[in-house]
Design a protein around this motif. Structure first.
Motif: not given
Length: 62
Positions: A6-8, A11-12, A14-15, A46
């Protein structure tokens, strides 16, 4: 066949942005600095993830 991750990185990031938003609303400087440090750590994760995804994959011989 490798499974796509998944596009980690996304995600990082965004967090990290969510944490920055919370940090901007907090007036306690110690807590604010901890949250900003956590956001920076997520940015590093990221970038690492992007480097991992961009690196050539080794050939697997069976």
């Amino acid at each position: 066949m490798p499974h796509p991750r998944p596009n980690k990185a996304a995600e990082y990031r965004q967090q990290a942005e969510q944490i920055r938003t919370i940090a901007r609303q907090i007036s306690l400087s110690d807590t604010k600095n901890q949250l900003l440090d956590a956001a920076e750590h997520l940015e590093v994760l990221a970038a690492d993830e992007e480097r991992l995804q961009a690196s050539p994959k080794p050939l697997v011989r069976g």
